[in-house]
Write a protein that holds these residues in place. Structure first.
Motif, PDB file in Angstrom:
ATOM      1  N   THR A  90       4.630   1.100  10.137  1.00 37.38           N
ATOM      2  CA  THR A  90       4.550   0.813  11.727  1.00 37.38           C
ATOM      3  C   THR A  90       3.337  -0.298  11.902  1.00 37.38           C
ATOM      4  N   LYS A  91       3.285  -0.519  13.108  1.00 36.43           N
ATOM      5  CA  LYS A  91       2.172  -1.293  13.459  1.00 36.43           C
ATOM      6  C   LYS A  91       0.659  -0.989  13.317  1.00 36.43           C
ATOM      7  N   CYS A  92       0.663   0.490  13.399  1.00 34.55           N
ATOM      8  CA  CYS A  92      -0.484   1.036  13.108  1.00 34.55           C
ATOM      9  C   CYS A  92      -0.682   2.570  13.151  1.00 34.55           C
ATOM     10  N   ALA A  93       0.442   3.341  12.943  1.00 35.72           N
ATOM     11  CA  ALA A  93       0.664   4.655  12.756  1.00 35.72           C
ATOM     12  C   ALA A  93       1.094   5.455  11.391  1.00 35.72           C
ATOM     13  N   ASP A  94       0.691   4.427  10.322  1.00 30.80           N
ATOM     14  CA  ASP A  94       0.728   5.037   9.093  1.00 30.80           C
ATOM     15  C   ASP A  94      -0.309   5.843   8.316  1.00 30.80           C
ATOM     16  N   PRO A  95      -0.077   6.868   7.840  1.00 29.31           N
ATOM     17  CA  PRO A  95      -1.252   7.658   7.430  1.00 29.31           C
ATOM     18  C   PRO A  95      -2.335   6.985   6.590  1.00 29.31           C
ATOM     19  N   TRP A  96      -2.127   5.778   5.959  1.00 26.37           N
ATOM     20  CA  TRP A  96      -3.023   5.451   5.039  1.00 26.37           C
ATOM     21  C   TRP A  96      -4.093   4.244   5.928  1.00 26.37           C
ATOM     22  N   ASN A  97      -3.786   4.204   7.383  1.00 26.59           N
ATOM     23  CA  ASN A  97      -4.335   3.427   8.211  1.00 26.59           C
ATOM     24  C   ASN A  97      -4.278   1.894   8.014  1.00 26.59           C
ATOM     25  N   THR A  98      -3.285   1.430   7.860  1.00 23.21           N
ATOM     26  CA  THR A  98      -3.010   0.106   7.483  1.00 23.21           C
ATOM     27  C   THR A  98      -1.787  -0.304   8.501  1.00 23.21           C
ATOM     28  N   GLY A  99      -1.735  -1.471   8.732  1.00 20.53           N
ATOM     29  CA  GLY A  99      -0.377  -2.026   9.732  1.00 20.53           C
ATOM     30  C   GLY A  99      -0.101  -3.453   9.694  1.00 20.53           C
ATOM     31  N   GLU A 100       0.242  -3.810  10.815  1.00 17.60           N
ATOM     32  CA  GLU A 100       0.796  -5.401  10.743  1.00 17.60           C
ATOM     33  C   GLU A 100      -0.370  -6.303  10.511  1.00 17.60           C
ATOM     34  N   ASN A 101      -1.656  -5.767  10.772  1.00 13.87           N
ATOM     35  CA  ASN A 101      -2.777  -7.004  10.646  1.00 13.87           C
ATOM     36  C   ASN A 101      -3.262  -6.942   9.131  1.00 13.87           C
ATOM     37  N   ASN A 102      -2.876  -6.137   8.332  1.00 21.51           N
ATOM     38  CA  ASN A 102      -3.285  -6.125   7.153  1.00 21.51           C
ATOM     39  C   ASN A 102      -2.395  -6.812   6.019  1.00 21.51           C
ATOM     40  N   SER A 103      -2.634  -7.290   5.093  1.00 20.12           N
ATOM     41  CA  SER A 103      -2.027  -8.121   4.087  1.00 20.12           C
ATOM     42  C   SER A 103      -1.411  -6.879   3.047  1.00 20.12           C
ATOM     43  N   ASN A 104      -0.370  -7.468   2.263  1.00 14.79           N
ATOM     44  CA  ASN A 104       0.561  -6.559   1.596  1.00 14.79           C
ATOM     45  C   ASN A 104      -0.579  -5.830   0.339  1.00 14.79           C
ATOM     46  N   THR A 105      -1.646  -6.662   0.128  1.00 15.91           N
ATOM     47  CA  THR A 105      -2.258  -6.388  -1.088  1.00 15.91           C
ATOM     48  C   THR A 105      -3.200  -4.949  -0.692  1.00 15.91           C
ATOM     49  N   GLU A 106      -3.798  -5.013   0.584  1.00 17.06           N
ATOM     50  CA  GLU A 106      -4.275  -4.245   1.465  1.00 17.06           C
ATOM     51  C   GLU A 106      -3.557  -2.778   1.342  1.00 17.06           C
ATOM     52  N   THR A 107      -2.541  -3.248   1.935  1.00 15.93           N
ATOM     53  CA  THR A 107      -1.343  -1.839   2.257  1.00 15.93           C
ATOM     54  C   THR A 107      -1.031  -1.473   0.866  1.00 15.93           C
ATOM     55  N   GLU A 108      -0.767  -2.024  -0.019  1.00 10.05           N
ATOM     56  CA  GLU A 108      -0.350  -1.350  -1.464  1.00 10.05           C
ATOM     57  C   GLU A 108      -1.775  -0.392  -2.026  1.00 10.05           C
ATOM     58  N   ASN A 109      -2.799  -1.077  -1.748  1.00 10.65           N
ATOM     59  CA  ASN A 109      -4.108  -0.525  -2.437  1.00 10.65           C
ATOM     60  C   ASN A 109      -4.171   0.940  -1.656  1.00 10.65           C
ATOM     61  N   ALA A 110      -3.967   0.771  -0.128  1.00 14.23           N
ATOM     62  CA  ALA A 110      -4.263   2.035   0.868  1.00 14.23           C
ATOM     63  C   ALA A 110      -3.028   2.896   0.571  1.00 14.23           C
ATOM     64  N   VAL A 111      -1.961   2.605   0.253  1.00 11.39           N
ATOM     65  CA  VAL A 111      -0.691   3.655   0.201  1.00 11.39           C
ATOM     66  C   VAL A 111      -0.987   4.222  -1.371  1.00 11.39           C
ATOM     67  N   THR A 112      -1.369   3.465  -2.427  1.00  6.54           N
ATOM     68  CA  THR A 112      -1.568   4.028  -3.532  1.00  6.54           C
ATOM     69  C   THR A 112      -2.660   5.009  -3.924  1.00  6.54           C
ATOM     70  N   GLU A 113      -3.712   4.662  -2.874  1.00 10.31           N
ATOM     71  CA  GLU A 113      -5.017   5.606  -2.723  1.00 10.31           C
ATOM     72  C   GLU A 113      -4.536   6.927  -1.985  1.00 10.31           C
ATOM     73  N   TYR A 114      -3.823   6.693  -1.052  1.00 10.83           N
ATOM     74  CA  TYR A 114      -3.263   7.829  -0.027  1.00 10.83           C
ATOM     75  C   TYR A 114      -2.372   8.826  -1.017  1.00 10.83           C
ATOM     76  N   LEU A 115      -1.459   8.238  -2.026  1.00  8.85           N
ATOM     77  CA  LEU A 115      -0.584   9.115  -2.606  1.00  8.85           C
ATOM     78  C   LEU A 115      -1.190   9.697  -3.726  1.00  8.85           C
ATOM     79  N   GLU A 116      -2.303   8.950  -4.393  1.00 10.58           N
ATOM     80  CA  GLU A 116      -2.956   9.671  -5.562  1.00 10.58           C
ATOM     81  C   GLU A 116      -3.866  10.886  -5.118  1.00 10.58           C
TER      82      GLU A 116
END
Length: 114
Positions: A37-63
């Protein structure tokens, strides 16, 4: 004759050894998806974040949820509408997460889909 028997036994041994499965994935992983989503994902990233930032945030969230990420990638197959600007609207991107099959129920609980 003795040579032929030893050769045959050796050949069978070699053949059975070469058929051994050396694949480390061993079929115990499952792919899950998340429509970004643009800004509603539980790891607090969205369209203004790079894929690397999103990948790190999702991985941290899931861990933090006790889910180990095997791999994470992105594609452009999201089913969310992208023609709106609300926080819950889609970016057009889908997050693909490979996890151990033991984590399947937890991933579903976290609203990921197979």
């Amino acid at each position: 004759m003795k040579f032929e028997i030893h050769f045959l036994i050796g050949f069978i041994f070699l053949l059975s050894y070469s058929c051994k499965n050396d694949d480390n994935s061993n079929g115990n992983s499952t792919l899950f998806f998340w429509n970004q989503t643009k800004c509603a994902d539980p790891w607090n990233t969205g369209e203004n974040n790079s894929n690397t930032e999103t990948e790190n945030a999702v991985t941290e969230y899931l861990e933090m949820e006790n889910v180990t990420v095997i791999s994470l990638s992105f594609d452009s197959n999201s089913s969310l509408a992208t023609d709106c600007e609300a926080c819950g609207c889609g970016t057009g991107q889908r997050i693909i997460v490979e996890v151990n099959s033991n984590s399947a129920s937890k991933m579903k609980e976290l609203k990921f889909y197979e």
